[in-house]
Write a protein that holds these residues in place. Structure first.
Motif, PDB file in Angstrom:
ATOM      1  N   GLU A  63       0.819  -1.218   0.000  1.00 23.50           N
ATOM      2  CA  GLU A  63       0.000   0.000   0.000  1.00 23.50           C
ATOM      3  C   GLU A  63       0.850   1.264   0.000  1.00 23.50           C
ATOM      4  O   GLU A  63       0.551   2.222  -0.708  1.00 23.50           O
ATOM      5  N   GLU A  64       1.930   1.251   0.771  1.00 20.68           N
ATOM      6  CA  GLU A  64       2.787   2.459   0.847  1.00 20.68           C
ATOM      7  C   GLU A  64       3.407   2.768  -0.522  1.00 20.68           C
ATOM      8  O   GLU A  64       3.648   3.932  -0.850  1.00 20.68           O
ATOM      9  N   ALA A  65       3.681   1.733  -1.291  1.00 20.07           N
ATOM     10  CA  ALA A  65       4.388   1.960  -2.563  1.00 20.07           C
ATOM     11  C   ALA A  65       3.418   2.309  -3.703  1.00 20.07           C
ATOM     12  O   ALA A  65       3.854   2.745  -4.768  1.00 20.07           O
ATOM     13  N   GLN A  66       2.101   2.127  -3.473  1.00 14.66           N
ATOM     14  CA  GLN A  66       1.160   2.322  -4.585  1.00 14.66           C
ATOM     15  C   GLN A  66       1.126   3.748  -5.115  1.00 14.66           C
ATOM     16  O   GLN A  66       0.978   3.962  -6.322  1.00 14.66           O
ATOM     17  N   SER A  67       1.310   4.722  -4.216  1.00 16.23           N
ATOM     18  CA  SER A  67       1.194   6.113  -4.670  1.00 16.23           C
ATOM     19  C   SER A  67       2.325   6.469  -5.638  1.00 16.23           C
ATOM     20  O   SER A  67       2.183   7.353  -6.478  1.00 16.23           O
ATOM     21  N   SER A  68       3.455   5.790  -5.537  1.00 13.87           N
ATOM     22  CA  SER A  68       4.551   6.137  -6.451  1.00 13.87           C
ATOM     23  C   SER A  68       4.625   5.190  -7.659  1.00 13.87           C
ATOM     24  O   SER A  68       5.556   5.252  -8.452  1.00 13.87           O
ATOM     25  N   SER A  69       3.622   4.321  -7.794  1.00 12.49           N
ATOM     26  CA  SER A  69       3.598   3.401  -8.943  1.00 12.49           C
ATOM     27  C   SER A  69       3.401   4.194 -10.234  1.00 12.49           C
ATOM     28  O   SER A  69       2.593   5.112 -10.281  1.00 12.49           O
ATOM     29  N   LYS A  70       4.178   3.867 -11.280  1.00 10.32           N
ATOM     30  CA  LYS A  70       3.986   4.591 -12.540  1.00 10.32           C
ATOM     31  C   LYS A  70       3.921   3.650 -13.722  1.00 10.32           C
ATOM     32  O   LYS A  70       4.228   2.462 -13.608  1.00 10.32           O
ATOM     33  N   ARG A  71       3.515   4.204 -14.851  1.00 11.44           N
ATOM     34  CA  ARG A  71       3.392   3.372 -16.027  1.00 11.44           C
ATOM     35  C   ARG A  71       4.771   2.938 -16.526  1.00 11.44           C
ATOM     36  O   ARG A  71       5.701   3.741 -16.561  1.00 11.44           O
ATOM     37  N   ILE A  72       4.893   1.669 -16.892  1.00 13.89           N
ATOM     38  CA  ILE A  72       6.150   1.144 -17.437  1.00 13.89           C
ATOM     39  C   ILE A  72       5.810   0.500 -18.774  1.00 13.89           C
ATOM     40  O   ILE A  72       5.103  -0.496 -18.814  1.00 13.89           O
ATOM     41  N   PRO A  73       6.288   1.077 -19.880  1.00 16.74           N
ATOM     42  CA  PRO A  73       5.836   0.593 -21.185  1.00 16.74           C
ATOM     43  C   PRO A  73       6.279  -0.820 -21.547  1.00 16.74           C
ATOM     44  O   PRO A  73       5.618  -1.468 -22.340  1.00 16.74           O
ATOM     45  N   LYS A  74       7.411  -1.309 -21.011  1.00 15.72           N
ATOM     46  CA  LYS A  74       7.919  -2.606 -21.471  1.00 15.72           C
ATOM     47  C   LYS A  74       8.238  -3.544 -20.322  1.00 15.72           C
ATOM     48  O   LYS A  74       8.527  -3.127 -19.212  1.00 15.72           O
ATOM     49  N   SER A  75       8.220  -4.840 -20.637  1.00 17.19           N
ATOM     50  CA  SER A  75       8.632  -5.880 -19.698  1.00 17.19           C
ATOM     51  C   SER A  75      10.120  -5.730 -19.345  1.00 17.19           C
ATOM     52  O   SER A  75      10.894  -5.158 -20.108  1.00 17.19           O
ATOM     53  N   ARG A  76      10.517  -6.282 -18.209  1.00 15.60           N
ATOM     54  CA  ARG A  76      11.940  -6.220 -17.848  1.00 15.60           C
ATOM     55  C   ARG A  76      12.775  -7.129 -18.752  1.00 15.60           C
ATOM     56  O   ARG A  76      14.010  -7.076 -18.717  1.00 15.60           O
ATOM     57  N   TYR A  77      12.142  -7.965 -19.525  1.00 21.45           N
ATOM     58  CA  TYR A  77      12.828  -8.731 -20.576  1.00 21.45           C
ATOM     59  C   TYR A  77      12.413  -8.090 -21.892  1.00 21.45           C
ATOM     60  O   TYR A  77      11.287  -8.284 -22.355  1.00 21.45           O
ATOM     61  N   SER A  78      13.291  -7.312 -22.489  1.00 27.16           N
ATOM     62  CA  SER A  78      12.880  -6.630 -23.725  1.00 27.16           C
ATOM     63  C   SER A  78      14.089  -6.059 -24.436  1.00 27.16           C
ATOM     64  O   SER A  78      15.216  -6.207 -23.984  1.00 27.16           O
ATOM     65  N   THR A  79      13.799  -5.396 -25.546  1.00 29.96           N
ATOM     66  CA  THR A  79      14.898  -4.813 -26.308  1.00 29.96           C
ATOM     67  C   THR A  79      15.553  -3.680 -25.509  1.00 29.96           C
ATOM     68  O   THR A  79      14.967  -3.152 -24.561  1.00 29.96           O
ATOM     69  N   VAL A  80      16.748  -3.334 -25.870  1.00 34.16           N
ATOM     70  CA  VAL A  80      17.477  -2.249 -25.205  1.00 34.16           C
ATOM     71  C   VAL A  80      16.608  -0.987 -25.174  1.00 34.16           C
ATOM     72  O   VAL A  80      15.899  -0.690 -26.131  1.00 34.16           O
ATOM     73  N   ASP A  81      16.649  -0.267 -24.071  1.00 36.74           N
ATOM     74  CA  ASP A  81      15.827   0.935 -23.944  1.00 36.74           C
ATOM     75  C   ASP A  81      16.552   2.215 -24.303  1.00 36.74           C
ATOM     76  O   ASP A  81      15.968   3.132 -24.843  1.00 36.74           O
ATOM     77  N   LEU A  82      17.838   2.278 -23.957  1.00 35.59           N
ATOM     78  CA  LEU A  82      18.570   3.539 -24.091  1.00 35.59           C
ATOM     79  C   LEU A  82      19.965   3.288 -24.648  1.00 35.59           C
ATOM     80  O   LEU A  82      20.628   2.322 -24.272  1.00 35.59           O
ATOM     81  N   TYR A  83      20.380   4.163 -25.534  1.00 36.77           N
ATOM     82  CA  TYR A  83      21.811   4.186 -25.870  1.00 36.77           C
ATOM     83  C   TYR A  83      22.575   4.695 -24.660  1.00 36.77           C
ATOM     84  O   TYR A  83      22.067   5.505 -23.874  1.00 36.77           O
ATOM     85  N   LEU A  84      23.821   4.277 -24.531  1.00 39.50           N
ATOM     86  CA  LEU A  84      24.633   4.703 -23.384  1.00 39.50           C
ATOM     87  C   LEU A  84      25.394   5.994 -23.659  1.00 39.50           C
ATOM     88  O   LEU A  84      25.812   6.682 -22.726  1.00 39.50           O
ATOM     89  N   GLY A  85      25.594   6.310 -24.936  1.00 39.58           N
ATOM     90  CA  GLY A  85      26.269   7.563 -25.284  1.00 39.58           C
ATOM     91  C   GLY A  85      27.720   7.597 -24.826  1.00 39.58           C
ATOM     92  O   GLY A  85      28.358   6.558 -24.641  1.00 39.58           O
ATOM     93  N   GLY A  86      28.227   8.835 -24.632  1.00 36.11           N
ATOM     94  CA  GLY A  86      29.599   8.972 -24.159  1.00 36.11           C
ATOM     95  C   GLY A  86      30.621   8.978 -25.278  1.00 36.11           C
ATOM     96  O   GLY A  86      31.806   8.759 -25.035  1.00 36.11           O
ATOM     97  N   ASN A  87      30.172   9.195 -26.528  1.00 35.50           N
ATOM     98  CA  ASN A  87      31.147   9.338 -27.617  1.00 35.50           C
ATOM     99  C   ASN A  87      30.708  10.462 -28.548  1.00 35.50           C
ATOM    100  O   ASN A  87      29.579  10.951 -28.453  1.00 35.50           O
ATOM    101  N   LYS A  88      31.581  10.838 -29.470  1.00 35.73           N
ATOM    102  CA  LYS A  88      31.348  12.041 -30.265  1.00 35.73           C
ATOM    103  C   LYS A  88      30.172  11.920 -31.246  1.00 35.73           C
ATOM    104  O   LYS A  88      29.655  12.918 -31.733  1.00 35.73           O
ATOM    105  N   PHE A  89      29.757  10.702 -31.556  1.00 34.04           N
ATOM    106  CA  PHE A  89      28.657  10.536 -32.521  1.00 34.04           C
ATOM    107  C   PHE A  89      27.276  10.592 -31.862  1.00 34.04           C
ATOM    108  O   PHE A  89      26.275  10.757 -32.533  1.00 34.04           O
ATOM    109  N   PHE A  90      27.257  10.412 -30.562  1.00 36.00           N
ATOM    110  CA  PHE A  90      25.972  10.266 -29.876  1.00 36.00           C
ATOM    111  C   PHE A  90      25.256  11.604 -29.718  1.00 36.00           C
ATOM    112  O   PHE A  90      25.872  12.622 -29.427  1.00 36.00           O
ATOM    113  N   LYS A  91      23.944  11.575 -29.946  1.00 41.25           N
ATOM    114  CA  LYS A  91      23.109  12.746 -29.611  1.00 41.25           C
ATOM    115  C   LYS A  91      21.982  12.261 -28.711  1.00 41.25           C
ATOM    116  O   LYS A  91      21.387  11.216 -28.962  1.00 41.25           O
TER     117      LYS A  91
END
Ligand code: ADP
Ligand code: MG
Ligand code: MG
Ligand code: MG
Ligand code: MG
Ligand code: MG
Length: 670
Positions: A342-370
């Protein structure tokens, strides 16, 4: 990993009160790793593959091939009494989700290009495992047993699919599945607990609807769903969760009981590991389609060719709230909050994908990344984000912090009571708890706190490539591994001038398309026009054939040929390898992948599908009978062991490759 330690695994309701604490400590552990290891440099390109096997029992009198769930003692033997044998053979066996499964890796990672040794090592893994299995089984049974590397067991969840008599005499309280008894689950307490906790957190059984292949006699609905009154309320869910025209699956085992081929590569330093990860991102859907090997689930032909979305659904612990859908049974899953406290319900938010899924984010950190390339909806854990960026230990940049802050929107799935107290300066246990249950197409693997720049004895920053479907033969698995290795070496060599970025939304779209039946021949995928150092990220739609073979921007011309030239293996074309003194096998590896991409050779999925469709016992109803399954798996067993007495190896891999591998075995199994 070897054997898992014993311990007391907490149920979801016991463990959830520790979630915040474990996440907080996991992040402190990660910061300690960054403090120790971010300056590491010049690490060797060590790498290694992982292969997952299924143990099969062949009942010749009943003409049935079953998953063998009775001989899982093999893992313990291979890690205790037989450890010296394994060590001497440079092989190592690990536990997997299925009681019928085994995973194996080389004991020591390969160092750089490893030529034929990869396949030779795979041969030895299979040999050591099969020899042990036959020793275990011949004392008690006249039946035949063996290992297959199948992406999916076609009759998983059908009658008599495991070698336990009267399988429904046994309760399956962990999964509560209508189809899978808990005997499919590894006996180590971690695995039933994972199964149970995912279901409890979600507040419902997991649910996967796989499109059904439609033939003229195919029923409109999955008629294997039945009424049962054993578990309340789970037994009422299936009728509501299943959809007409789809194969309905309701347990973790349908996904985590699939097998795959993975490979991990070490980069010289963290920047290059991030670059390699980002470069691999759009290869994941392409290589998934190009390795398709899973056309059947729960005794049905599917209208898709790969396993990925099945596993994705099979471990989807998100509540209805998080998925943005109404609960199946509102009375027992109030407001769709599942097992969230119950305490955690107020901070529950929408999560579009399963924890088993395609990569979500590029990691960046190089000159080509935007930053704009990360253009999809990806929720983060704000507390983690702030801590990672603002601290006096090892502040992370925005893009890397966001990667971990996203992983940390998930809760721990299994907590062991004995592991609650950790020294955050030396342990990564809590960090790994979240990290290792975020199953994405790639995994960015940080080292441990002892991985200081001087300490080369322990691994550094690594990237794991995870989408590949497992193939029947060691030859094929070695081919896909070699292909990935060449890509990895290419990226680590030419990082200064190669830009692989396309918008992440295109990668997600590619992943969907990679599932389609015959995607390897018929689907179009987003792929870049040019990979030079310009900051152009435009992608257009191409077939897999074009993506591999286009003269201008295809994988062979852009990546494989340049790295082979750089290594002085060839001067112009990869086909020259055929006449080389040292790399004839590599020629055949590349030919396999090239011929599958062009459609000259069938994908494993297509080969299996055709076999099933043309079997005399097939009734045009999309169903795979015991006999069909038995005959198919017998054929698989012959192909796996390169027995071409019925011309099956040559039909599957083509005459040229068939002749080559049957005449040039690296290791004799039998
Ligand atoms: P996981 O299941 O977490 O991916 P495994 O131990 O099953 O881990 O597999 C890891 C793979 O990484 C193995 O093939 C192993 O040979 C390989 N490997 C081990 N050490 C290194 C290293 N330093 N760099 C790259 N790969 C490594
Ligand atoms: Mg592993
Ligand atoms: Mg595994
Ligand atoms: Mg697996
Ligand atoms: Mg792995
Ligand atoms: Mg693992």
């Amino acid at each position: 990993m070897g054997l898992l330690a014993l311990g007391t695994a907490l149920s979801w309701h016991e463990s959830r009160s520790y979630n915040d604490r474990l996440k907080t400590e996991g992040i402190e552990q990660l910061l300690a790793v960054f403090k120790a290891a971010s300056k590491r440099d010049n690490d060797t390109l060590f790498w290694g593959d992982e292969i997952e096997y299924m143990m099969i029992e062949y009942d010749d009198s009943e003409k049935n091939a079953m998953l063998d769930v009775n001989d899982d003692c093999i893992l313990k033997i291979l890690n205790t009494d037989d450890l010296p044998v394994c060590n001497a053979n440079d092989v190592h066996f690990h536990p997997e989700y299925g009681r019928f499964m085994l995973e194996a890796t080389p004991l020591k990672p390969y160092e750089g290009y490893a030529g034929n040794y990869v396949e030779y090592n795979m041969n030895k893994r299979r040999f050591v495992a099969e020899k042990k299995l036959s020793e275990i089984t011949e004392q008690k049974s006249k039946a035949r047993f063996g290992f297959l590397t199948l992406s999916v067991f076609p009759r998983m969840g059908c009658d008599e699919f495991i070698n336990v008599p009267n399988m429904w005499n046994h309760k399956n309280s962990a999964s509560r599945s209508l189809f899978l008894p808990d005997e499919v689950i590894n006996r180590h307490i971690r695995f039933p607990t994972l199964t149970r906790n995912i279901r409890t957190r979600r507040g419902e059984k997991v649910c996967i609807n796989v499109p059904m292949y439609k033939d003229h006699n195919t029923p409109k609905v999955d008629d294997s769903i039945y009424e049962r009154d054993c578990f309340s309320p789970e037994d009422q869910e299936s009728a509501l969760a299943s959809k007409p025209g789809f194969i309905y699956l309701d347990a973790m085992g349908f996904g985590m009981g699939c097998s795959c081929l993975q490979a991990t590569f070490q980069a010289p330093n963290i920047e290059m590991a991030r670059y390699l990860y980002d470069a691999f991102v759009n290869f994941a859907p392409i290589m998934l389609a190009a390795s398709a090997a899973a056309p059947a689930f729960k005794g049905w032909l599917a209208d898709q060719d790969v396993r990925w979305n099945v596993i994705s659904g099979a471990v989807d612990d998100r509540t209805p709230q998080e998925r943005g859908v109404p609960p199946l049974l509102p009375k027992s899953n109030k407001n769709g909050f599942g097992g969230i406290s119950e305490e955690a319900q107020s901070s529950s938010k929408r999560i579009p994908k399963s924890r088993y899924s395609t990569v979500d984010l590029y990691l960046g950190g190089n000159k080509f990344f935007k930053r704009s390339y990360n253009d999809t909806e990806v929720p983060i854990n704000d507390r983690v984000m702030n801590r990672l960026m603002e601290n006096h230990i090892a502040p992370l940049d925005f893009d890397l912090a966001k990667h971990f802050a996203h992983l940390y929107v998930r809760d721990p799935l299994v907590i062991f009571e004995e592991d609650l107290q950790q020294d955050n300066q030396t342990s990564t246990n809590h960090f790994e708890n979240i990290q290792s249950t975020n199953w994405q197409t790639l995994r960015f693997k940080p080292p441990t706190q002892d991985a200081t720049p001087e300490n080369k004895k322990v691994p550094g920053w690594r990237v794991e490539f995870r989408p590949l479907e497992i193939q029947l033969t060691d030859f094929e698995n070695a081919a896909y591994s070699a292909f990935l290795y060449l890509l990895a070496e290419f990226f680590l060599t030419f990082s200064e001038r190669v830009n692989c970025y396309i918008p992440m939304s295109h990668v997600w779209e590619n992943m969907d398309r990679a599932h389609h039946r015959d995607a390897v021949l018929e689907a179009k995928f987003f792929w870049k026009d040019r990979f030079d150092g310009s900051d152009d990220c435009t992608a257009k739609e191409y077939s897999i054939n074009e993506i591999f073979h286009d003269e201008k921007n295809g994988i062979f011309s852009t990546f494989i040929i340049p790295i082979l030239r750089h290594k002085r293996f060839i001067s112009k074309t990869w086909e020259e390898l055929k006449n080389s003194s040292d790399h004839v096998r590599l020629f055949h590896y590349l030919k396999l992948i090239s011929d599958r991409a062009s459609g000259k050779l069938p994908s494993t999925a297509r080969f299996f599908r055709d076999y099933i469709l043309s079997h005399p016992d097939y009734k045009h109803d999309s169903k795979i009978s015991k006999t069909i399954n038995y005959d198919l798996l017998e054929m698989c067993d012959r192909i796996t062991h390169l027995d071409d007495s019925r011309n099956e190896v040559s039909m599957f891999l083509g005459q040229e490759i068939g002749d080559y591998i049957t005449n040039n075995v690296l290791f004799t199994y039998r």
